[in-house]
Design an enzyme around this catalytic site. Structure first.
Site, PDB file in Angstrom:
ATOM      1  N   LYS A   1       6.455  -1.958   1.997  1.00 17.35           N
ATOM      2  CA  LYS A   1       5.178  -1.009   2.504  1.00 17.35           C
ATOM      3  C   LYS A   1       4.056  -2.340   2.481  1.00 17.35           C
ATOM      4  O   LYS A   1       2.823  -2.465   1.455  1.00 17.35           O
ATOM      5  CB  LYS A   1       4.563  -0.015   2.449  1.00 17.35           C
ATOM      6  CG  LYS A   1       3.929   0.937   3.105  1.00 17.35           C
ATOM      7  CD  LYS A   1       3.883   2.544   2.296  1.00 17.35           C
ATOM      8  CE  LYS A   1       3.011   3.181   3.399  1.00 17.35           C
ATOM      9  NZ  LYS A   1       3.425   3.006   4.676  1.00 17.35           N
TER      10      LYS A   1
ATOM     11  N   ARG B   1      -7.873 -20.008  -1.050  1.00 21.16           N
ATOM     12  CA  ARG B   1      -7.155 -20.184   0.537  1.00 21.16           C
ATOM     13  C   ARG B   1      -6.258 -21.057   0.071  1.00 21.16           C
ATOM     14  O   ARG B   1      -6.197 -22.122   0.029  1.00 21.16           O
ATOM     15  CB  ARG B   1      -7.269 -19.689   1.202  1.00 21.16           C
ATOM     16  CG  ARG B   1      -6.099 -19.380   2.446  1.00 21.16           C
ATOM     17  CD  ARG B   1      -6.896 -19.878   3.485  1.00 21.16           C
ATOM     18  NE  ARG B   1      -5.703 -19.509   5.342  1.00 21.16           N
ATOM     19  CZ  ARG B   1      -4.847 -20.073   5.368  1.00 21.16           C
ATOM     20  NH1 ARG B   1      -5.175 -21.413   5.428  1.00 21.16           N
ATOM     21  NH2 ARG B   1      -4.252 -18.944   6.648  1.00 21.16           N
TER      22      ARG B   1
ATOM     23  N   ARG C   1       8.647   3.497  -4.699  1.00 22.78           N
ATOM     24  CA  ARG C   1       8.763   2.599  -3.570  1.00 22.78           C
ATOM     25  C   ARG C   1       7.849   1.280  -3.238  1.00 22.78           C
ATOM     26  O   ARG C   1       8.393   0.492  -3.124  1.00 22.78           O
ATOM     27  CB  ARG C   1       8.341   3.642  -2.055  1.00 22.78           C
ATOM     28  CG  ARG C   1       8.904   2.808  -1.034  1.00 22.78           C
ATOM     29  CD  ARG C   1       8.492   3.683   0.513  1.00 22.78           C
ATOM     30  NE  ARG C   1       6.894   3.760   0.425  1.00 22.78           N
ATOM     31  CZ  ARG C   1       7.214   5.366   1.680  1.00 22.78           C
ATOM     32  NH1 ARG C   1       7.536   5.202   2.613  1.00 22.78           N
ATOM     33  NH2 ARG C   1       5.349   4.965   1.847  1.00 22.78           N
TER      34      ARG C   1
ATOM     35  N   GLU D   1      12.575   3.317  14.252  1.00 23.78           N
ATOM     36  CA  GLU D   1      11.005   4.462  13.739  1.00 23.78           C
ATOM     37  C   GLU D   1      10.354   3.596  14.886  1.00 23.78           C
ATOM     38  O   GLU D   1      10.166   3.069  15.495  1.00 23.78           O
ATOM     39  CB  GLU D   1      10.339   4.079  11.657  1.00 23.78           C
ATOM     40  CG  GLU D   1      10.757   2.582  11.935  1.00 23.78           C
ATOM     41  CD  GLU D   1      10.221   2.319  10.372  1.00 23.78           C
ATOM     42  OE1 GLU D   1      10.162   3.309   9.876  1.00 23.78           O
ATOM     43  OE2 GLU D   1       9.652   1.037  10.520  1.00 23.78           O
TER      44      GLU D   1
ATOM     45  N   TYR E   1       0.836  -0.723   0.562  1.00 21.10           N
ATOM     46  CA  TYR E   1      -0.245  -0.273   0.283  1.00 21.10           C
ATOM     47  C   TYR E   1       0.837   1.278  -0.553  1.00 21.10           C
ATOM     48  O   TYR E   1       2.161   1.659   0.319  1.00 21.10           O
ATOM     49  CB  TYR E   1      -1.019  -0.123   0.907  1.00 21.10           C
ATOM     50  CG  TYR E   1      -0.578   0.261   2.579  1.00 21.10           C
ATOM     51  CD1 TYR E   1       0.803  -0.645   2.939  1.00 21.10           C
ATOM     52  CD2 TYR E   1      -0.672   1.560   2.945  1.00 21.10           C
ATOM     53  CE1 TYR E   1       1.114  -0.048   4.225  1.00 21.10           C
ATOM     54  CE2 TYR E   1       0.055   2.240   4.410  1.00 21.10           C
ATOM     55  CZ  TYR E   1       0.734   1.550   4.939  1.00 21.10           C
ATOM     56  OH  TYR E   1       1.135   1.307   6.156  1.00 21.10           O
TER      57      TYR E   1
ATOM     58  N   LEU F   1      11.050   2.363   6.909  1.00 17.45           N
ATOM     59  CA  LEU F   1      10.577   2.291   6.361  1.00 17.45           C
ATOM     60  C   LEU F   1      11.033   3.666   5.481  1.00 17.45           C
ATOM     61  O   LEU F   1      11.416   3.780   6.112  1.00 17.45           O
ATOM     62  CB  LEU F   1       9.403   2.437   6.199  1.00 17.45           C
ATOM     63  CG  LEU F   1       8.405   3.012   4.512  1.00 17.45           C
ATOM     64  CD1 LEU F   1       8.457   1.291   3.856  1.00 17.45           C
ATOM     65  CD2 LEU F   1       7.471   3.107   4.633  1.00 17.45           C
TER      66      LEU F   1
ATOM     67  N   HIS G   1      -1.504 -20.836   0.746  1.00 15.92           N
ATOM     68  CA  HIS G   1       0.119 -20.162   0.990  1.00 15.92           C
ATOM     69  C   HIS G   1       0.842 -20.179  -0.287  1.00 15.92           C
ATOM     70  O   HIS G   1       1.217 -19.074  -0.338  1.00 15.92           O
ATOM     71  CB  HIS G   1       0.273 -20.310   2.780  1.00 15.92           C
ATOM     72  CG  HIS G   1       0.202 -21.019   3.562  1.00 15.92           C
ATOM     73  ND1 HIS G   1      -1.036 -21.051   3.811  1.00 15.92           N
ATOM     74  CD2 HIS G   1       0.397 -19.886   4.600  1.00 15.92           C
ATOM     75  CE1 HIS G   1      -0.538 -20.655   5.252  1.00 15.92           C
ATOM     76  NE2 HIS G   1      -0.415 -20.069   5.848  1.00 15.92           N
TER      77      HIS G   1
END
Ligand code: PMP
Length: 286
Positions: free
Chosen positions: A147, A100, A54, A180, A35, A204, A102
């Protein structure tokens, strides 16, 4: 007519309340998605290209196919249609929809969703008074440069901080290194030198962090991209958070102990003012 809150989902612009993804979306099932949160100032994006770069880097790292130029066009159109001046644009790209399992199935079509909403900025008093923070161990995974929407550690920490009347945490590694916050990067001033953790897998690479470093260099403020430790925190002359939402927010108290004079410091203020000038200069609608 302009509609302030608006969504985009897989090729369509629609009201947020009407945008829905299937329950087998891997973003929902696994947090298998990336995101970005991008700020729009007076109808203009701040460093959209850096946000997309990014995202592209993260996508490459997790082998998620994305078309950056298409995303860019979508976001510009979304903001334009909303007619909003000061807004947040949220963009998420998930691996896509599949039963579903993995193991990542080949050739999935990613889900692309975005929203635009009005921005409610932090109150001016928050900037004047500064923020409180707490020190907490960093329990996140080792690729914080990606991210990803897998944010459980971050939301638990942010909630704990909020319940204690704090803005965020200062995360530290087992060796004491400050990394951070849960939603922000962290800067400190030690002996007049501005210090922050270098980019790499442990933090990040914040867009605001980069912009603040640009401002500091422009102002001739000495800068070191070298981390400081939790033991050094009480000796900080100033500390501040940076992110797309708070921009530059002074930290005036850590674990109940005042930092500096207990008010946002002079470098923090200068850098925030310089950051806002940079935004006014750089923000673009195309
Ligand atoms: N670190 C983390 C963990 C974040 O979630 C964010 C974004 N809120 C940042 C740093 C700051 O990044 P940016 O300046 O790009 O908003």
């Amino acid at each position: 007519m302009a509609v302030p809150e608006l969504a985009y989902l897989n090729g369509r612009f629609l009201p947020i309340s009407e945008a829905a993804v299937p329950i087998d979306d891997r973003g929902l099932l696994f947090g298998d998605s990336l995101y970005e949160v991008i700020r729009v100032y007076a109808g203009k994006f701040f460093r959209l290209d850096a946000h997309l770069a990014r995202l592209e880097q993260g996508a490459r790292a997790i082998e998620l196919p994305i078309a950056v130029e298409e995303l860019r066009a979508v976001l510009l159109e979304l903001a334009r249609r909303s007619g909003l001046g000061d807004a947040f644009v949220y963009l998420q790209v998930t691996r896509g929809v599949a039963p579903r399992n993995h193991v990542i199935p080949p050739d999935l079509e990613p889900t692309v969703l975005a929203t635009v909403r009005p921005l409610v900025p932090l109150p001016a008093e928050q900037y004047e008074q500064g923020a409180r923070a707490i020190l907490r161990p960093d329990i996140r995974w080792g690729r914080r440069d990606i991210k990803a929407t897998t944010l459980l550690p971050n939301i638990l920490r942010k909630t704990e901080a909020a319940r204690l009347g704090c803005y965020d945490v200062l995360h530290y590694e087992p060796d004491g290194t400050i990394t951070e916050g849960s939603t922000c990067n962290i800067f400190g001033v030690f002996n007049g030198v501005l210090r922050t953790h270098p980019t790499g897998p442990r933090i990040l690479a914040g867009i605001t962090r980069g912009a603040v470093l640009d401002c500091a260099r422009e102002l001739g403020i000495p800068v070191e991209e070298r981390p400081f430790t939790r033991e050094e925190v009480p000796a900080a002359e100033e500390l501040f958070f940076t992110d797309t939402y708070c921009e530059v927010l002074g930290i005036v108290e850590v674990d109940g102990q005042p930092i500096g004079q207990g008010r946002p410091g002079p470098l923090t203020r200068r850098l925030h003012a310089a950051f806002r000038r940079l935004v006014a200069r750089e923000a673009r609608a195309d």
